[in-house]
Design an enzyme around this catalytic site. Structure first.
Site, PDB file in Angstrom:
ATOM      1  N   ARG A 256       0.851  -1.185   0.000  1.00 46.00           N
ATOM      2  CA  ARG A 256       0.000   0.000   0.000  1.00 46.00           C
ATOM      3  C   ARG A 256       0.893   1.243   0.000  1.00 46.00           C
ATOM      4  NH1 ARG A 256      -1.917  -3.681   3.872  1.00 46.00           N
ATOM      5  NH2 ARG A 256      -4.031  -4.459   3.477  1.00 46.00           N
TER       6      ARG A 256
ATOM      7  N   HIS B 118      -2.864   2.772  -6.106  1.00 45.00           N
ATOM      8  CA  HIS B 118      -3.288   1.513  -5.487  1.00 45.00           C
ATOM      9  C   HIS B 118      -3.479   0.407  -6.521  1.00 45.00           C
ATOM     10  CE1 HIS B 118      -4.683  -0.594  -1.914  1.00 45.00           C
ATOM     11  NE2 HIS B 118      -5.658  -1.127  -2.640  1.00 45.00           N
TER      12      HIS B 118
ATOM     13  N   ARG C  10      -0.695  -2.153  -6.522  1.00 43.02           N
ATOM     14  CA  ARG C  10      -0.868  -3.259  -5.557  1.00 43.02           C
ATOM     15  C   ARG C  10      -1.842  -4.287  -6.119  1.00 43.02           C
ATOM     16  NH1 ARG C  10      -1.316  -5.087  -0.141  1.00 43.02           N
ATOM     17  NH2 ARG C  10      -3.448  -5.462   0.539  1.00 43.02           N
TER      18      ARG C  10
ATOM     19  N   HIS D  25      -3.717  -9.114   4.558  1.00 41.92           N
ATOM     20  CA  HIS D  25      -5.134  -9.118   4.900  1.00 41.92           C
ATOM     21  C   HIS D  25      -5.380 -10.027   6.084  1.00 41.92           C
ATOM     22  CE1 HIS D  25      -6.522  -7.867   0.593  1.00 41.92           C
ATOM     23  NE2 HIS D  25      -5.987  -6.886   1.269  1.00 41.92           N
TER      24      HIS D  25
ATOM     25  N   TYR E 201       4.372 -16.015  11.364  1.00 48.34           N
ATOM     26  CA  TYR E 201       5.230 -16.311  10.223  1.00 48.34           C
ATOM     27  C   TYR E 201       5.931 -17.645  10.434  1.00 48.34           C
ATOM     28  CZ  TYR E 201       4.329 -11.463   9.157  1.00 48.34           C
ATOM     29  OH  TYR E 201       3.705 -10.269   8.875  1.00 48.34           O
TER      30      TYR E 201
END
Length: 378
Positions: free
Chosen positions: A205, A313, A316, A339, A348
């Site tokens: 973003r 945007h 992206r 998201h 992770y």
């Protein structure tokens, strides 16, 4: 003189000097409340008390006094009491309240707002030229406010019951080919070329890419770590904080084909300190969206490559589309894009990092197939 209260199991009834009957009863908080009206017959007053008692037992009772508060005042207080909202979200909610809700429903007592009134309000907004997406945002905000009112027993139920009213159907945004991404980057001033490449192929973003620091980029590991973002308010104030969701804090693998361009950028345009911003303005200051558009001659540049009206945007969006074509699982894509997902643990793990590297490798293959070596910045 008014009669003395009658002896009753629940509440009390007294006759007023006018001859009418008035009820009093304890609310769920123990406080004594007066009836909203008076009754010509004591029998009618008794029926009203019985009905109120039944609603208290079933949990359907609502506070008639609090239902008199104006919707606009309640919504403004609702925003203030949500201390966990991000500054930009607060700004958006206040804007929706000011532009769309307050002029039409702001002065209506919250207990008088029903589904018919909301349906008329929505039709009025759409008929006056307000875009469907804006109307959907305003409806979702109003629905959240009235849901709290229902939970607080101010109204019996949320009147926002219009199917599909809160759903947005955004217009289809353009997806650039790999060749066009590099063509657009080539239109940029040299200090902004790597920004376009990284924003696209790492699915970043604007606020995330503008906040990146030297310590976040690991060229050897081919990763970029997203730790914070810049948020520009309508007032011009610039805030630095965490990404918009917990999933936004992430480490993203980068296609090897753009590593040379990133390395060159670090050498030429980024200060040596670990906390130095990777992308800055021409004088080394924080890069704002407006400054970027001006320096990049964005409207001219996007028109030159055949995509007039392209938004930042959309880069992206392009990166997300290319990543999805790699065959990665939904969970891996959600993590790469930053998201939230109820199915993702937001941790992770090795398997996720390995899948993310495969996404970057697949993207790298598409780049190397589409462009000659010179165009890739090798």
């Amino acid at each position: 003189m008014p009669n003395k209260p009658g002896k009753r199991r629940f509440g009390s009834i007294r006759q007023l000097p006018s001859g009418r009957f008035q009820i009093r009863y304890p609310g769920p908080d123990g406080q004594i409340r007066m009836g909203e009206t008076t009754y010509a017959r004591e029998r009618d007053a008794e029926k009203s008390l019985s009905l109120i008692e039944a609603k208290l037992i079933t949990g359907d009772w609502t506070d008639p006094q609090r239902a008199k508060v104006k919707l606009g005042d309640y919504a403004a207080k609702w925003i203030t009491e949500r201390t966990n909202l991000r500054p930009r979200t607060v700004e958006i909610y206040k804007g929706l309240l000011k532009r769309y809700i307050h002029p039409h429903l702001g002065g209506v007592p919250i207990g008088k707002v029903d589904t018919a009134a909301i349906r008329e309000w929505r039709v009025l907004l759409l008929g006056s030229g307000v875009g469907p997406s804006e109307v959907a945002k305003a409806y979702r905000f109003l629905r959240a406010v009235l849901m709290t009112a229902a939970d607080d027993q101010i109204i019996p139920r949320n009147p926002c019951r219009i199917r599909g009213a809160g759903e947005e159907k955004p217009e289809e945004r353009p997806v650039l080919t790999v060749t066009k991404v590099f063509e657009l980057a080539g239109q940029m001033p040299e200090r902004l070329r790597a920004l376009v490449l990284l924003a696209t192929f790492a699915s970043l973003r604007w606020g995330e890419v503008a906040a990146l620091r030297r310590m976040d980029l690991d060229l050897a590991a081919r990763t970029i770590s997203v730790r914070q973002q810049h948020v520009e308010l309508d007032t011009g104030e610039l805030l630095v904080g965490p990404p918009k969701s917990r999933a936004g804090v992430r480490t993203v693998a980068i296609p090897e084909a753009i590593i040379p361009a990133l390395g060159e950028h670090l050498d030429r345009f980024t200060e040596p300190e670990l906390d130095a911003l990777i992308f800055t303005g021409a004088r080394g200051g924080i890069l704002r969206r407006s400054n970027f558009r001006r320096a990049a001659k964005w409207d001219v540049s996007t028109k030159k490559i055949g995509f007039p009206g392209l938004r930042f945007h959309d880069l992206r969006h392009t990166g997300n589309t290319i990543a999805a074509s790699s065959g990665a699982s939904l969970k891996d894509l959600m993590q790469r894009m930053g998201h939230d997902s109820v199915r993702a643990a937001l941790i992770y793990q090795h398997s996720t990092a390995e899948a993310d590297s495969k996404i970057a490798d697949a993207m790298n293959s598409k780049i190397t197939e589409a462009l000659p070596v010179k165009a890739r910045g090798d």
